[in-house]
Design a protein around this motif. Structure first.
Motif, PDB file in Angstrom:
ATOM      1  N   ARG A 194       0.829  -1.199   0.000  1.00 41.61           N
ATOM      2  CA  ARG A 194       0.000   0.000   0.000  1.00 41.61           C
ATOM      3  C   ARG A 194       0.869   1.257   0.000  1.00 41.61           C
ATOM      4  O   ARG A 194       0.598   2.223  -0.723  1.00 41.61           O
ATOM      5  CB  ARG A 194      -0.919  -0.013   1.217  1.00 41.61           C
ATOM      6  N   LEU A 195       1.945   1.235   0.798  1.00 39.62           N
ATOM      7  CA  LEU A 195       2.853   2.382   0.832  1.00 39.62           C
ATOM      8  C   LEU A 195       3.543   2.562  -0.520  1.00 39.62           C
ATOM      9  O   LEU A 195       3.741   3.689  -0.991  1.00 39.62           O
ATOM     10  CB  LEU A 195       3.891   2.200   1.940  1.00 39.62           C
ATOM     11  N   TYR A 196       3.905   1.423  -1.139  1.00 36.53           N
ATOM     12  CA  TYR A 196       4.553   1.505  -2.446  1.00 36.53           C
ATOM     13  C   TYR A 196       3.597   2.084  -3.482  1.00 36.53           C
ATOM     14  O   TYR A 196       3.983   2.933  -4.299  1.00 36.53           O
ATOM     15  CB  TYR A 196       5.020   0.113  -2.884  1.00 36.53           C
ATOM     16  N   ASP A 197       2.329   1.620  -3.444  1.00 35.27           N
ATOM     17  CA  ASP A 197       1.338   2.149  -4.378  1.00 35.27           C
ATOM     18  C   ASP A 197       1.121   3.643  -4.150  1.00 35.27           C
ATOM     19  O   ASP A 197       1.003   4.418  -5.116  1.00 35.27           O
ATOM     20  CB  ASP A 197       0.017   1.397  -4.224  1.00 35.27           C
ATOM     21  N   ARG A 202       2.034   9.156  -5.835  1.00 38.35           N
ATOM     22  CA  ARG A 202       2.586  10.494  -5.570  1.00 38.35           C
ATOM     23  C   ARG A 202       3.652  10.867  -6.596  1.00 38.35           C
ATOM     24  O   ARG A 202       3.729  12.016  -7.031  1.00 38.35           O
ATOM     25  CB  ARG A 202       3.158  10.560  -4.155  1.00 38.35           C
ATOM     26  N   ALA A 203       4.482   9.866  -6.963  1.00 33.00           N
ATOM     27  CA  ALA A 203       5.509  10.142  -7.967  1.00 33.00           C
ATOM     28  C   ALA A 203       4.864  10.495  -9.312  1.00 33.00           C
ATOM     29  O   ALA A 203       5.310  11.409 -10.012  1.00 33.00           O
ATOM     30  CB  ALA A 203       6.431   8.935  -8.118  1.00 33.00           C
ATOM     31  N   GLU A 207       5.079  13.961 -11.209  1.00 31.41           N
ATOM     32  CA  GLU A 207       5.513  14.065 -12.598  1.00 31.41           C
ATOM     33  C   GLU A 207       4.512  14.877 -13.413  1.00 31.41           C
ATOM     34  O   GLU A 207       4.904  15.722 -14.233  1.00 31.41           O
ATOM     35  CB  GLU A 207       5.662  12.664 -13.185  1.00 31.41           C
ATOM     36  N   ASP A 208       3.211  14.613 -13.179  1.00 29.78           N
ATOM     37  CA  ASP A 208       2.185  15.377 -13.896  1.00 29.78           C
ATOM     38  C   ASP A 208       2.263  16.863 -13.536  1.00 29.78           C
ATOM     39  O   ASP A 208       2.164  17.723 -14.421  1.00 29.78           O
ATOM     40  CB  ASP A 208       0.795  14.832 -13.564  1.00 29.78           C
ATOM     41  N   ARG A 209       2.418  17.143 -12.250  1.00 35.88           N
ATOM     42  CA  ARG A 209       2.502  18.549 -11.829  1.00 35.88           C
ATOM     43  C   ARG A 209       3.759  19.212 -12.387  1.00 35.88           C
ATOM     44  O   ARG A 209       3.741  20.392 -12.751  1.00 35.88           O
ATOM     45  CB  ARG A 209       2.472  18.644 -10.307  1.00 35.88           C
ATOM     46  N   THR A 210       4.858  18.454 -12.431  1.00 34.94           N
ATOM     47  CA  THR A 210       6.088  19.013 -12.998  1.00 34.94           C
ATOM     48  C   THR A 210       5.901  19.331 -14.474  1.00 34.94           C
ATOM     49  O   THR A 210       6.335  20.384 -14.957  1.00 34.94           O
ATOM     50  CB  THR A 210       7.245  18.011 -12.820  1.00 34.94           C
ATOM     51  N   ARG A 211       5.225  18.411 -15.193  1.00 36.66           N
ATOM     52  CA  ARG A 211       4.964  18.666 -16.603  1.00 36.66           C
ATOM     53  C   ARG A 211       4.042  19.868 -16.781  1.00 36.66           C
ATOM     54  O   ARG A 211       4.269  20.710 -17.665  1.00 36.66           O
ATOM     55  CB  ARG A 211       4.346  17.420 -17.242  1.00 36.66           C
TER      56      ARG A 211
END
Length: 467
Positions: A194-197, A202-203, A207-211
């Motif tokens: 769950r933490l990995y998901d 979040r990653a 990435e979307d927010r960075t784009r």
């Protein structure tokens, strides 16, 4: 035989103790119990082979083996409250039919009482019914529950029967402990997954927010550039209106004054009047072109313009209705640098300006073709231009003697050449000239001018547009 030696009797040899004169009945009963113990151990061995199925199958075999060994009507295995909280199941009940019962409400009251005593942590059997046999389950010296059965034996269970039950109970204790560890590990694995998901989400969100931020920055840069361009366009428009246009109007007025004076000369002034009429027409045409240029410079850029096809449509709008311009795009649009899009659009705009000013054309077609290895852009018209003459004029414009009035072709060459492309003049199928610009992909910021090729002769037609 020595007096100190004990005689070997049947009880010593068989383990059967009986006060009766015959040992056969006791021997048979002992043999039956031994067979039950062997069957119990065999069932446990089969259950251990199936541990991949989980602890429940092993626990069910333990309960059934204990019930078979005691000839019990009801058999139970239960954990005491507070011990191995993560282990499952907490209890198992096997009835007379051999079925496993998970619901306490469906069993007799005496079974519920015994189960309550076991879950409360009582080690010894209840005095209310001496037929219950109970052995504790121990783990690392701690009492964690019990294995109990309502036996149907003729006599009370013997020590060897209790030994068999203890073996079964301890095996069940180990299985339940393993179950708890497995459940804990499974819960830890699920939490880690769950933490990995969540980290992956979040990653991806980052990435979307960075784009989006990068796109917003690019839009801000383009908006700033457009603002600077708009300021410069307005400044040039004001200069054209306040100075150049006034000078041309003044020149036209001076021509009118000269015409009046030439008319007073009579027949001697006829050649002068003809030249002054030409000068007046040229000055009027210059004023008209200046007004169109001033109008175009005052038109604001649309904020939605971003891709090369959109820029070409905007350039085409600037030359309507004086010239009928259509824009055709083939292939999937590719993302180019903003500077490259604008440089190509400006080159097309320069070509359209030349068509509208010099070619005596009524129609022009702008084609944009996206290929995997290059971009093709062309401007074709139905005017009176000649590709060989255009090539000759370009060579003159490249020369050192330039008066500043004819720079359109060399501007096209410079813009396309800086992107690594080249320009070709051909005869258009519409009847006029086709200015073809080829730019290899990926675009390069080269300062070398493109190579201009003019076809020899005026009778050659352009090759069909690639399909």
């Amino acid at each position: 035989m020595s007096s100190t030696e004990r005689p070997l009797d049947v009880a010593t040899l068989t383990g059967v103790r009986s006060g009766k004169g015959s040992y056969y009945r006791a021997y048979v009963r002992s043999d039956e119990r031994m067979q039950r113990a062997v069957r119990a151990m065999d069932s446990i061995s089969r259950a251990l082979v199936r541990t991949v199925e989980g602890p429940r199958s092993l626990l069910e075999e333990v309960v059934r083996a204990a019930g078979s060994h005691l000839d019990a009507t009801w058999t139970m295995l239960a954990l005491a409250d507070g011990h191995l909280p993560g282990a499952r199941p907490r209890f198992l009940l096997v009835g007379p039919d051999g079925g496993v019962h998970d619901e306490v409400a469906a069993v007799p009251a005496e079974v519920r009482r015994e189960l309550g005593a076991v879950r409360a942590g009582h080690v010894t059997r209840s005095r209310a019914d001496q037929r219950w046999v109970r052995v504790p389950m121990s783990l690392e010296g701690r009492h964690i529950g019990s294995l109990a059965g309502l036996h149907g034996l003729d006599d009370d269970p013997e020590p060897r029967d209790l030994s068999v039950l203890r073996i079964l109970a301890n095996q069940a204790a180990v299985s339940l402990h393993t179950s708890e560890q497995y459940q804990a590990g499974l819960a830890l694995h699920r939490r880690a997954q769950r933490l990995y998901d969540e980290a992956t989400d979040r990653a991806r969100d980052l990435e979307d927010r960075t784009r989006e931020l990068r796109q917003a920055e690019e839009r801000l840069v383009v908006a700033h550039q457009r603002e600077l361009v708009d300021h410069e366009r307005h400044r040039i428009a004001r200069e054209l209106h306040d100075s150049v246009t006034q000078y041309v109007l003044s020149a036209g007025m001076a021509v009118e004054v000269a015409r009046g004076e030439a008319e007073d000369l009579g027949s001697a002034g006829a050649p002068i009047l003809e030249r002054l009429a030409t000068a007046k027409a040229l000055s009027q045409e210059a004023v008209d072109q200046l007004r169109r240029a001033i109008y175009a410079l005052h038109q604001p850029h649309r904020d939605t313009v971003g891709t090369l096809p959109e820029l070409l449509h905007e350039v085409a709008e600037h030359h309507r209705p004086q010239l009928s311009v259509s824009v055709r795009v083939e292939g999937d649009a590719q993302v180019l640098a903003a500077d490259a899009d604008h440089e190509i659009a400006r080159a097309v705009g320069e070509a359209l300006f030349n068509v509208a000013t010099h070619a005596e054309a009524t129609r022009a077609v702008v084609r944009l073709r996206y290929r995997a290895e290059e971009i093709l852009v062309s401007v074709a018209d139905d005017g009176t231009g000649d590709p060989t003459e255009l090539a000759r004029r370009l060579r003159l414009e490249r020369g050192p003697v330039v008066d500043g009035r004819h720079r359109g072709l060399v501007n096209i060459e410079s813009r396309i050449g800086d992107l690594g492309g080249r320009v070709v003049f051909r005869r258009a199928r519409l009847g006029g000239v086709r200015v073809e610009m080829r730019l290899p992909l990926p675009l390069v910021a080269s300062r070398h001018a493109g190579v201009i090729h003019g076809l020899v002769g005026t009778g050659q037609k352009e090759p069909p547009w690639p399909r």
